[in-house]
Design an enzyme around this catalytic site. Structure first.
Site, PDB file in Angstrom:
ATOM      1  CB  THR A  14      36.883  14.728   4.196  1.00 18.63           C
ATOM      2  OG1 THR A  14      38.284  14.713   4.421  1.00 18.63           O
ATOM      3  CG2 THR A  14      36.192  15.576   5.239  1.00 18.63           C
ATOM      4  CE  LYS A  18      43.529  23.807 -11.577  1.00 20.04           C
ATOM      5  NZ  LYS A  18      43.222  22.462 -12.080  1.00 20.04           N
TER       6      LYS A  18
HETATM    7  P1  NDP Z   1      42.859  18.993  -3.901  1.00 17.14           P
HETATM    8  O1  NDP Z   1      43.965  19.251  -2.937  1.00 17.14           O
HETATM    9  O2  NDP Z   1      41.802  20.022  -4.104  1.00 17.14           O
HETATM   10  O3  NDP Z   1      42.072  17.643  -3.445  1.00 17.14           O
HETATM   11  C1  NDP Z   1      42.778  16.495  -3.062  1.00 17.14           C
HETATM   12  C2  NDP Z   1      41.830  15.300  -2.933  1.00 17.14           C
HETATM   13  O4  NDP Z   1      42.634  14.153  -2.635  1.00 17.14           O
HETATM   14  C3  NDP Z   1      40.809  15.424  -1.806  1.00 17.14           C
HETATM   15  O5  NDP Z   1      39.632  14.756  -2.176  1.00 17.14           O
HETATM   16  C4  NDP Z   1      41.516  14.692  -0.646  1.00 17.14           C
HETATM   17  O6  NDP Z   1      40.629  14.142   0.293  1.00 17.14           O
HETATM   18  C5  NDP Z   1      42.182  13.558  -1.412  1.00 17.14           C
HETATM   19  N1  NDP Z   1      43.335  13.012  -0.680  1.00 17.14           N
HETATM   20  C6  NDP Z   1      44.528  13.616  -0.452  1.00 17.14           C
HETATM   21  N2  NDP Z   1      45.342  12.795   0.245  1.00 17.14           N
HETATM   22  C7  NDP Z   1      44.640  11.649   0.459  1.00 17.14           C
HETATM   23  C8  NDP Z   1      44.937  10.419   1.124  1.00 17.14           C
HETATM   24  N3  NDP Z   1      46.120  10.192   1.705  1.00 17.14           N
HETATM   25  N4  NDP Z   1      43.993   9.454   1.141  1.00 17.14           N
HETATM   26  C9  NDP Z   1      42.779   9.666   0.548  1.00 17.14           C
HETATM   27  N5  NDP Z   1      42.436  10.802  -0.098  1.00 17.14           N
HETATM   28  C10 NDP Z   1      43.358  11.790  -0.124  1.00 17.14           C
HETATM   29  O7  NDP Z   1      43.601  18.604  -5.266  1.00 17.14           O
HETATM   30  P2  NDP Z   1      43.001  18.727  -6.749  1.00 17.14           P
HETATM   31  O8  NDP Z   1      41.606  18.238  -6.688  1.00 17.14           O
HETATM   32  O9  NDP Z   1      43.256  20.077  -7.298  1.00 17.14           O
HETATM   33  O10 NDP Z   1      43.939  17.720  -7.571  1.00 17.14           O
HETATM   34  C11 NDP Z   1      43.799  16.316  -7.456  1.00 17.14           C
HETATM   35  C12 NDP Z   1      44.710  15.628  -8.470  1.00 17.14           C
HETATM   36  O11 NDP Z   1      44.257  15.862  -9.803  1.00 17.14           O
HETATM   37  C13 NDP Z   1      46.158  16.105  -8.426  1.00 17.14           C
HETATM   38  O12 NDP Z   1      46.998  14.967  -8.507  1.00 17.14           O
HETATM   39  C14 NDP Z   1      46.297  16.969  -9.663  1.00 17.14           C
HETATM   40  O13 NDP Z   1      47.621  16.976 -10.164  1.00 17.14           O
HETATM   41  C15 NDP Z   1      45.346  16.250 -10.627  1.00 17.14           C
HETATM   42  N6  NDP Z   1      44.853  17.111 -11.721  1.00 17.14           N
HETATM   43  C16 NDP Z   1      45.163  16.777 -13.012  1.00 17.14           C
HETATM   44  C17 NDP Z   1      44.719  17.532 -14.069  1.00 17.14           C
HETATM   45  C18 NDP Z   1      45.071  17.133 -15.468  1.00 17.14           C
HETATM   46  O14 NDP Z   1      44.903  17.953 -16.384  1.00 17.14           O
HETATM   47  N7  NDP Z   1      45.523  15.924 -15.704  1.00 17.14           N
HETATM   48  C19 NDP Z   1      43.907  18.748 -13.855  1.00 17.14           C
HETATM   49  C20 NDP Z   1      43.601  18.993 -12.461  1.00 17.14           C
HETATM   50  C21 NDP Z   1      44.079  18.212 -11.448  1.00 17.14           C
HETATM   51  P3  NDP Z   1      40.108  15.015   1.563  1.00 17.14           P
HETATM   52  O15 NDP Z   1      38.961  15.819   1.052  1.00 17.14           O
HETATM   53  O16 NDP Z   1      39.706  14.011   2.565  1.00 17.14           O
HETATM   54  O17 NDP Z   1      41.264  15.874   2.013  1.00 17.14           O
END
Ligand code: NDP
Length: 269
Positions: free
Chosen positions: A153, A66
């Site tokens: 983070t 994206k």
């Molecule tokens: P990103 O990879 O951009 O962000 C991931 C986020 O999750 C960050 O804030 C990260 O924190 C956090 N995270 C990951 N692992 C952990 C952990 N073990 N503990 C705590 N926090 C964690 O992903 P997206 O934002 O693109 O997607 C997020 C979710 O939203 C996905 O599951 C995706 O499938 C869903 N989604 C659903 C949509 C829908 O239409 N239903 C549309 C778009 C997304 P940190 O910054 O610390 O790494």
């Protein structure tokens, strides 16, 4: 002639978007094809350029492309520019030029307000996560009383808070610092994918709270914790269908009905 569309991601085999757009096309009598395209991690732009050269009218973009999609656009919608998110999930081929939009925010708001009948105005909202999805939906929460962002983070949560306008109170917190109930809690982390529980206290949930996980397809640890603490719980399937409906409208100029399609996709799970 059939108009060609696709969803581009990596991985992509799990995507339900072709089923959703097929249902929209049938319902609105549009002659379109819609396929899944796996782009190499280092080959997103080339994949899009090939599609444009082959006459595709548009594409959806999913994880992890994206932000890259944003960078290759020749023009951007007003909502992408004003959100400052730098993320695009819908591409439109306008005479060989790429126009980018992001329908995730309107998808989330439509699901929460129209389908789940939960009004966002004057609510205290907690967003868990500060990745692409959190950025993409923030501008759809206009009218909320307050927005709190908690992320693993902390710098990213602070950065996201800085981009908030039109809301009276906006703050960033660590998960462990959360100590009060919220009206709406949105899990925008990707922890559902790995069944990881977040270090969030039970006190944030209440019986009037809507706990919304953007993930769909199964109960996540977040949804389980919310349900056990009396909250109303929803997954992100409705958002998926609503964001697709907005993209379909941008491409075809007709708004499909979504309730029956949400039910149809849920029944397949
Ligand atoms: P990103 O990879 O951009 O962000 C991931 C986020 O999750 C960050 O804030 C990260 O924190 C956090 N995270 C990951 N692992 C952990 C952990 N073990 N503990 C705590 N926090 C964690 O992903 P997206 O934002 O693109 O997607 C997020 C979710 O939203 C996905 O599951 C995706 O499938 C869903 N989604 C659903 C949509 C829908 O239409 N239903 C549309 C778009 C997304 P940190 O910054 O610390 O790494």
């Amino acid at each position: 002639m059939t108009d060609k569309y696709a969803v581009i991601g990596n991985p992509i085999s799990h995507s339900k978007s072709p089923l959703i757009h097929e249902a929209f096309a049938k319902q609105t009598n549009q002659d379109i094809s819609y396929e899944r395209i796996l782009a190499p991690l280092d080959g997103f732009e080339l994949t899009v350029r090939d599609l444009i050269a082959s006459g595709y009218k548009g594409a959806n973009v999913t994880v992890p492309f994206k932000f890259e999609a944003y960078k290759i656009c020749d023009s951007l919608s007003a909502r992408v520019i004003s959100s400052g998110s730098g993320a695009v999930n819908t591409l439109i081929n306008i005479h060989g030029k790429i126009h980018g939009d992001n329908t995730d925010g309107v998808g989330l708001r439509n699901d929460i307000e129209k389908n789940l009948k939960f009004l966002i105005a004057d609510k205290n909202i907690l967003i868990l996560g500060a990745g692409g999805a959190a950025y993409g939906v923030l501008n759809s929460l206009i009218g909320a009383k307050s927005i709190t962002i908690a992320n693993r983070t902390s710098e990213k949560a602070l950065q996201l808070v800085m981009s908030i306008s039109d809301v009276n109170e906006a703050r960033a917190k660590m998960f462990e610092e959360l100590d009060a109930p919220y009206d709406l809690i949105i899990n925008a982390t990707s922890t559902g994918l790995t069944d990881t529980a977040l270090p969030i206290p039970n006190i944030i949930f209440s019986k009037d709270c809507l706990a919304y996980d953007m993930m769909y397809g199964r109960e996540t640890p977040f949804m389980k914790q919310a349900r056990e603490n009396g909250a109303l719980v929803a997954d992100g399937l409705g958002m998926l269908v609503e964001q697709a409906a907005e993209a379909f409208y941008l491409w075809c100029g007709v708004r499909p009905e979504t309730q029956s399609v949400i039910q149809q996709i849920r029944n397949l799970a």
